[in-house]
Write a protein that holds these residues in place. Structure first.
Motif, PDB file in Angstrom:
ATOM      1  N   SER A   1     -18.102 -25.256  56.290  1.00 56.01           N
ATOM      2  CA  SER A   1     -17.442 -25.228  57.596  1.00 56.01           C
ATOM      3  C   SER A   1     -15.925 -25.065  57.441  1.00 56.01           C
ATOM      4  O   SER A   1     -15.249 -24.621  58.352  1.00 56.01           O
ATOM      5  N   GLY A   2     -15.408 -25.403  56.252  1.00 56.66           N
ATOM      6  CA  GLY A   2     -13.991 -25.205  55.954  1.00 56.66           C
ATOM      7  C   GLY A   2     -13.729 -23.876  55.262  1.00 56.66           C
ATOM      8  O   GLY A   2     -12.694 -23.689  54.649  1.00 56.66           O
ATOM      9  N   HIS A   3     -14.701 -22.968  55.343  1.00 51.02           N
ATOM     10  CA  HIS A   3     -14.602 -21.611  54.778  1.00 51.02           C
ATOM     11  C   HIS A   3     -14.493 -21.616  53.256  1.00 51.02           C
ATOM     12  O   HIS A   3     -13.860 -20.742  52.675  1.00 51.02           O
ATOM     13  N   GLY A   4     -15.138 -22.598  52.634  1.00 49.65           N
ATOM     14  CA  GLY A   4     -15.190 -22.662  51.181  1.00 49.65           C
ATOM     15  C   GLY A   4     -16.557 -22.253  50.678  1.00 49.65           C
ATOM     16  O   GLY A   4     -17.483 -22.001  51.455  1.00 49.65           O
TER      17      GLY A   4
ATOM     18  N   ALA B   1     -16.366 -26.818  44.406  1.00 48.66           N
ATOM     19  CA  ALA B   1     -16.231 -25.831  45.473  1.00 48.66           C
ATOM     20  C   ALA B   1     -14.893 -25.098  45.329  1.00 48.66           C
ATOM     21  O   ALA B   1     -13.950 -25.631  44.750  1.00 48.66           O
ATOM     22  N   VAL B   2     -14.845 -23.912  45.875  1.00 44.17           N
ATOM     23  CA  VAL B   2     -13.637 -23.076  45.831  1.00 44.17           C
ATOM     24  C   VAL B   2     -13.307 -22.631  47.238  1.00 44.17           C
ATOM     25  O   VAL B   2     -14.190 -22.249  48.017  1.00 44.17           O
ATOM     26  N   PHE B   3     -12.036 -22.677  47.554  1.00 45.96           N
ATOM     27  CA  PHE B   3     -11.530 -22.192  48.834  1.00 45.96           C
ATOM     28  C   PHE B   3     -10.562 -21.051  48.537  1.00 45.96           C
ATOM     29  O   PHE B   3      -9.639 -21.201  47.740  1.00 45.96           O
ATOM     30  N   GLU B   4     -10.789 -19.925  49.181  1.00 42.50           N
ATOM     31  CA  GLU B   4      -9.917 -18.744  49.023  1.00 42.50           C
ATOM     32  C   GLU B   4      -8.588 -19.008  49.710  1.00 42.50           C
ATOM     33  O   GLU B   4      -8.511 -19.735  50.693  1.00 42.50           O
ATOM     34  N   ASP B   5      -7.546 -18.379  49.212  1.00 38.50           N
ATOM     35  CA  ASP B   5      -6.247 -18.430  49.864  1.00 38.50           C
ATOM     36  C   ASP B   5      -6.304 -17.526  51.086  1.00 38.50           C
ATOM     37  O   ASP B   5      -6.747 -16.382  51.006  1.00 38.50           O
ATOM     38  N   SER B   6      -5.905 -18.039  52.227  1.00 31.91           N
ATOM     39  CA  SER B   6      -5.963 -17.191  53.435  1.00 31.91           C
ATOM     40  C   SER B   6      -4.624 -16.968  54.051  1.00 31.91           C
ATOM     41  O   SER B   6      -3.658 -17.545  53.792  1.00 31.91           O
TER      42      SER B   6
ATOM     43  N   GLN C   1      -4.436 -17.034  44.616  1.00 36.13           N
ATOM     44  CA  GLN C   1      -4.449 -18.494  44.602  1.00 36.13           C
ATOM     45  C   GLN C   1      -5.767 -18.988  45.177  1.00 36.13           C
ATOM     46  O   GLN C   1      -6.293 -18.420  46.143  1.00 36.13           O
ATOM     47  N   ARG C   2      -6.285 -20.034  44.586  1.00 34.47           N
ATOM     48  CA  ARG C   2      -7.510 -20.671  45.035  1.00 34.47           C
ATOM     49  C   ARG C   2      -7.289 -22.184  45.041  1.00 34.47           C
ATOM     50  O   ARG C   2      -6.506 -22.720  44.262  1.00 34.47           O
ATOM     51  N   THR C   3      -8.009 -22.841  45.888  1.00 31.67           N
ATOM     52  CA  THR C   3      -8.061 -24.290  45.850  1.00 31.67           C
ATOM     53  C   THR C   3      -9.439 -24.668  45.327  1.00 31.67           C
ATOM     54  O   THR C   3     -10.447 -24.187  45.836  1.00 31.67           O
ATOM     55  N   VAL C   4      -9.458 -25.510  44.298  1.00 32.02           N
ATOM     56  CA  VAL C   4     -10.721 -25.930  43.693  1.00 32.02           C
ATOM     57  C   VAL C   4     -10.916 -27.410  44.003  1.00 32.02           C
ATOM     58  O   VAL C   4     -10.008 -28.226  43.830  1.00 32.02           O
ATOM     59  N   LEU C   5     -12.112 -27.740  44.469  1.00 32.15           N
ATOM     60  CA  LEU C   5     -12.460 -29.114  44.819  1.00 32.15           C
ATOM     61  C   LEU C   5     -13.563 -29.605  43.893  1.00 32.15           C
ATOM     62  O   LEU C   5     -14.576 -28.934  43.717  1.00 32.15           O
ATOM     63  N   PHE C   6     -13.330 -30.764  43.292  1.00 32.18           N
ATOM     64  CA  PHE C   6     -14.369 -31.460  42.546  1.00 32.18           C
ATOM     65  C   PHE C   6     -14.645 -32.758  43.302  1.00 32.18           C
ATOM     66  O   PHE C   6     -13.721 -33.531  43.552  1.00 32.18           O
ATOM     67  N   ALA C   7     -15.894 -32.986  43.671  1.00 34.91           N
ATOM     68  CA  ALA C   7     -16.264 -34.208  44.384  1.00 34.91           C
ATOM     69  C   ALA C   7     -17.379 -34.906  43.615  1.00 34.91           C
ATOM     70  O   ALA C   7     -18.282 -34.259  43.083  1.00 34.91           O
TER      71      ALA C   7
END
Length: 66
Positions: free
Chosen positions: A46-49, A61-66, A6-12
């Motif tokens: 800073s949010g580990h993304g 941006a992508v954030f790994e599932d932790s 699972q990943r969280t993807v952010l579009f800004a």
């Protein structure tokens, strides 16, 4: 072997950047947009993304599932 993660993807995207360019002019608006995108990137890191891509007034941006 298939791995499911699972990943969280952010579009800004900066809202109103077109009018910013019209108001400030190209050089000043580019400086403001660059500063904002850089600040977004620092927040992501800073949010580990990881910033995958930045383009104009936005980023992905992508954030790994932790």
């Amino acid at each position: 072997m298939t791995r499911i993660a699972q990943r969280t993807v952010l579009f800004a995207d900066l809202r109103g950047s077109t009018s910013l360019f019209e108001t400030l002019g190209n050089a000043e608006a580019t400086s403001v947009v660059t500063h904002c995108i850089s600040a977004f990137g620092q927040c992501v890191e800073s949010g580990h993304g990881t910033v995958v891509k930045s383009l104009g007034d936005g980023l992905m941006a992508v954030f790994e599932d932790s």
